[in-house]
Design a protein around this motif. Structure first.
Motif, PDB file in Angstrom:
ATOM      1  N   ARG A 189       0.836  -1.211   0.000  1.00  0.00           N
ATOM      2  CA  ARG A 189       0.000   0.000   0.000  1.00  0.00           C
ATOM      3  C   ARG A 189       0.866   1.255   0.000  1.00  0.00           C
ATOM      4  NH1 ARG A 189      -4.855   0.762   2.094  1.00  0.00           N
ATOM      5  NH2 ARG A 189      -4.477   2.762   1.053  1.00  0.00           N
ATOM      6  N   ASP A 190       2.064   1.146   0.581  1.00  0.00           N
ATOM      7  CA  ASP A 190       2.991   2.291   0.625  1.00  0.00           C
ATOM      8  C   ASP A 190       3.876   2.374  -0.611  1.00  0.00           C
ATOM      9  OD1 ASP A 190       1.967   3.046   3.061  1.00  0.00           O
ATOM     10  OD2 ASP A 190       3.501   1.993   4.233  1.00  0.00           O
ATOM     11  N   ASN A 191       3.597   1.545  -1.607  1.00  0.00           N
ATOM     12  CA  ASN A 191       4.292   1.588  -2.905  1.00  0.00           C
ATOM     13  C   ASN A 191       5.751   1.128  -2.837  1.00  0.00           C
ATOM     14  OD1 ASN A 191       3.992   1.988  -5.695  1.00  0.00           O
ATOM     15  ND2 ASN A 191       5.005   3.988  -5.584  1.00  0.00           N
TER      16      ASN A 191
ATOM     17  N   LYS B  68      -0.864 -16.003  -0.184  1.00  0.00           N
ATOM     18  CA  LYS B  68      -0.033 -14.993  -0.844  1.00  0.00           C
ATOM     19  C   LYS B  68      -0.733 -14.395  -2.065  1.00  0.00           C
ATOM     20  CE  LYS B  68       2.615 -18.618  -3.199  1.00  0.00           C
ATOM     21  NZ  LYS B  68       2.045 -18.399  -4.525  1.00  0.00           N
ATOM     22  N   THR B  69      -1.656 -15.130  -2.698  1.00  0.00           N
ATOM     23  CA  THR B  69      -2.372 -14.574  -3.854  1.00  0.00           C
ATOM     24  C   THR B  69      -3.174 -13.348  -3.440  1.00  0.00           C
ATOM     25  OG1 THR B  69      -2.522 -16.769  -4.844  1.00  0.00           O
ATOM     26  CG2 THR B  69      -3.988 -15.065  -5.711  1.00  0.00           C
ATOM     27  N   ALA B  70      -3.883 -13.449  -2.347  1.00  0.00           N
ATOM     28  CA  ALA B  70      -4.627 -12.283  -1.860  1.00  0.00           C
ATOM     29  C   ALA B  70      -3.681 -11.204  -1.350  1.00  0.00           C
ATOM     30  CB  ALA B  70      -5.579 -12.705  -0.749  1.00  0.00           C
ATOM     31  N   ALA B  71      -2.493 -11.611  -0.883  1.00  0.00           N
ATOM     32  CA  ALA B  71      -1.544 -10.631  -0.349  1.00  0.00           C
ATOM     33  C   ALA B  71      -1.088  -9.653  -1.421  1.00  0.00           C
ATOM     34  CB  ALA B  71      -0.343 -11.351   0.254  1.00  0.00           C
ATOM     35  N   PHE B  72      -0.945 -10.094  -2.677  1.00  0.00           N
ATOM     36  CA  PHE B  72      -0.527  -9.140  -3.715  1.00  0.00           C
ATOM     37  C   PHE B  72      -1.696  -8.621  -4.557  1.00  0.00           C
ATOM     38  CE2 PHE B  72       0.439 -13.352  -5.736  1.00  0.00           C
ATOM     39  CZ  PHE B  72      -0.426 -13.295  -6.817  1.00  0.00           C
ATOM     40  N   LEU B  73      -2.850  -9.325  -4.566  1.00  0.00           N
ATOM     41  CA  LEU B  73      -3.973  -8.846  -5.366  1.00  0.00           C
ATOM     42  C   LEU B  73      -4.768  -7.753  -4.654  1.00  0.00           C
ATOM     43  CD1 LEU B  73      -5.497 -12.022  -7.093  1.00  0.00           C
ATOM     44  CD2 LEU B  73      -4.291 -10.107  -8.169  1.00  0.00           C
ATOM     45  N   LEU B  74      -4.964  -7.876  -3.355  1.00  0.00           N
ATOM     46  CA  LEU B  74      -5.811  -6.922  -2.644  1.00  0.00           C
ATOM     47  C   LEU B  74      -5.250  -5.496  -2.682  1.00  0.00           C
ATOM     48  CD1 LEU B  74      -6.965  -9.078   0.410  1.00  0.00           C
ATOM     49  CD2 LEU B  74      -8.200  -8.561  -1.714  1.00  0.00           C
TER      50      LEU B  74
ATOM     51  N   SER C 155      -3.351  -4.320  -4.918  1.00  0.00           N
ATOM     52  CA  SER C 155      -3.416  -3.913  -6.323  1.00  0.00           C
ATOM     53  C   SER C 155      -4.820  -3.425  -6.680  1.00  0.00           C
ATOM     54  CB  SER C 155      -3.022  -5.086  -7.226  1.00  0.00           C
ATOM     55  OG  SER C 155      -1.695  -5.486  -6.977  1.00  0.00           O
ATOM     56  N   LEU C 156      -5.848  -4.067  -6.106  1.00  0.00           N
ATOM     57  CA  LEU C 156      -7.222  -3.623  -6.359  1.00  0.00           C
ATOM     58  C   LEU C 156      -7.482  -2.260  -5.734  1.00  0.00           C
ATOM     59  CD1 LEU C 156      -9.158  -6.994  -5.844  1.00  0.00           C
ATOM     60  CD2 LEU C 156      -8.575  -5.859  -7.997  1.00  0.00           C
TER      61      LEU C 156
END
Length: 554
Positions: free
Chosen positions: A39-41, A54-60, A62-63
């Motif tokens: 979230r902090d880029n 981990k899939t939700a860790a990088f997709l959420l 990003s959404l």
């Protein structure tokens, strides 16, 4: 705002509502650590095992970025996820569609091998926000000019370690070179290896690193067993025994090659098990059909290779069988992670032959523990895992081993007189110069300088041959022969046909005379082949019986 554990991560009410609808209320450890950093880029390297969310860790996160206005206007993706296999790409794409279900104008496109180029070109020509792809097919689409990366904001490498193992490193670097430099780059991997760090140096800018230590506990949740096997037939009998157990529900069997996967699936299906094979040579529609059969329960057993099995998530899988041990220790963790998912228990059985002992030890060092040994009564292996490779007793128990060496001097114990034990002690032996020998001592020989020089020796033509050689060969010495210049030319010599057979020695002349009944004839006096009688003519009947025969004497 929905009262859920994700509220503290600042994902927004829309995404939190979707997660609650999907039954996701508590974030996993990797999600708690990764989402705030993304979230902090920040660029990120996250080491986490499969099945940890981990899939939700990088997709959420990003959404969350997609809920903001894009930096530039284009139809190309803003988020791109690269995965090593088609199955994993489809799984990530499906998760992206589920998580973005409550958002407007968020379209996900999946580009993998085994699909129609025509359909993919149609999807890529329309505006889309998320692109999930495998490196090989993405490179093909880039070369054909069907991709626009002008507004890309985030590049995510999922299962990055597997992509490197599969040889996609050059493709990944080539793809990254076409992307905007101010992007965010995220790398998720099961192992934080040196190759991953090297890739990070080339793609990322001061990345944050997190490492979730859930790998060992995840492995401990699975009942792991090692069963020793003697040969392929023994391995097949043991597998049939385990599959016949009522406690074995759905199972995944891992083989080393695609051909073995096909052959084993056909054999198990012939035995009455509903088995299907999954490997890299299958078309995508075939893969999807087989996975759906497994999820619906139509197929009980899936025989797969390592690459094809990435991304398989079927909660009903109770057993994993390593019919062939994996080449890399990391793959062992990925394999057994197909069972024991979502808090369920699972069993992992590995068949280990004599040649697999070294691989087993590497796996045990990687997971930090020894795997329990199990055996089936009446089907025990005959080989001892403590033996040296090639059979025989353990090294320490052999003659000459560390524990049973004979006193120095006896060597093998089979030499009698003259053996090493019969030699004199070193101090009782004579010095090397005092030893007697029939040959003259080296000091008594003539110095090399006293020998006649090479130029003082007699010419080769003046030397006399030994009497024995002259008598045997019937030839004169080299000195009796005319010099090379005095010899007759080929034109002055008698024709070959006019020569008599003084030949190859007196015995040759006598033998020739005996056969002809008189004096030996030269080649010119003999009849030509055309004048001779046929093979059966001119010889009296019973020629062979009337001819006196020589008797062989012992």
């Amino acid at each position: 705002m929905t009262d859920s554990g994700f509220s503290a991560l600042g994902l927004g009410p829309q995404i939190e509502s979707t997660l609650a609808r999907l039954g996701l209320t508590t974030p996993t450890p990797v999600q708690l650590e990764a989402i705030p950093l993304l979230r902090d880029n920040h660029d990120l390297i996250a080491s986490a095992p499969t099945g940890t969310g981990k899939t939700a860790a990088f997709l959420l996160p990003s959404l969350v970025r997609l809920s903001e206005a894009p930096k530039s206007r284009s139809i190309g993706p803003r988020i791109m996820v690269l995965t090593p296999t088609r199955e994993l790409a489809q799984q990530v794409a499906q998760a992206a569609k589920s998580f973005s279900g409550g958002m407007s104008r968020v379209k996900t496109v999946c580009v993998t091998g085994g699909e129609s180029y025509r359909e993919q070109n149609r999807l890529l020509a329309a505006p889309h926000e998320i692109l999930v792809a495998t490196p090989g097919r993405l490179m093909d689409q880039m070369q054909s000019g069907h991709l626009d990366f002008s507004r890309l904001e985030v590049l995510i490498l999922d299962e990055a370690d597997r992509m490197l193992d599969m040889g996609f490193s050059e493709d990944v670097l080539a793809i990254a070179a076409k992307l905007p430099e101010d992007r965010q780059t995220v790398c998720f991997t099961a192992t934080l290896s040196r190759s991953i760090q090297d890739l990070s140096h080339r793609l990322q800018r001061e990345p944050k690193i997190i490492e979730v230590k859930a790998q060992v506990s995840n492995v401990d949740a699975i009942d792991q067993k090692v069963v020793y096997v003697d040969n392929f037939g023994h391995k097949r009998r043991l597998l049939s025994h385990w599959l016949a157990d009522e406690a074995c529900g759905q199972a995944v069997i891992f083989t080393g090659t695609k051909r073995d996967a096909e052959a084993l699936a056909e054999a198990l299906d012939a035995e009455g098990h509903a088995a299907v094979a999954l490997h890299g040579d299958l078309q995508q529609r075939q893969r999807t059909r087989m996975l759906n059969q497994l999820r619906r329960g139509d197929a009980r057993i899936l025989v797969a290779t390592d690459v094809a099995a990435r991304g398989i998530d079927v909660p009903a899988i109770t057993h994993v069988f390593n019919f062939d041990l994996p080449r890399f220790a990391e793959d062992y963790v990925h394999r057994i992670g197909r069972t024991g998912r979502a808090g369920a228990s699972g069993v992992a059985v590995s068949f280990v032959g004599r040649e697999d002992i070294g691989v087993l030890r590497r796996i045990e060092r990687f997971i930090g523990r020894r795997v329990a040994i199990d055996q089936v009564e009446g089907m025990e292996a005959h080989f001892d895992p403590n033996e040296r490779r090639g059979g025989g007793r353990p090294f320490e128990a052999r003659r000459g081993g560390y524990g049973d060496r004979r006193p120095q001097g006896s060597f093998s114990g089979r030499r009698e007189e003259g053996g090493f034990s019969a030699r004199r002690p070193e101090g009782d032996r004579k010095p090397y110069g005092d030893r007697s020998s029939e040959r003259p001592a080296f000091a008594d020989r003539k110095p090399f300088g006293d020998r006649p020089a090479f130029g003082d020796r007699k010419p080769f033509a003046d030397r006399t041959a030994s009497p024995e050689r002259s008598a045997t060969s019937g030839r004169g010495t080299f000195s009796d022969r005319p010099a090379f210049g005095e010899r007759k030319s080929f034109g002055d010599r008698k024709p070959f046909a006019d020569r008599k057979a003084p030949g190859f020695g007196a015995h040759r002349e006598g033998l020739s005379a005996e056969r002809s009944g008189g004096e030996s004839r030269g080649f010119g006096e003999r009849k030509s082949f055309g004048d001779r009688k046929g093979f059966g003519e001119g010889r009296p009947s019973g020629f062979n019986s009337d001819r006196p025969r020589r008797k062989f004497e012992a």
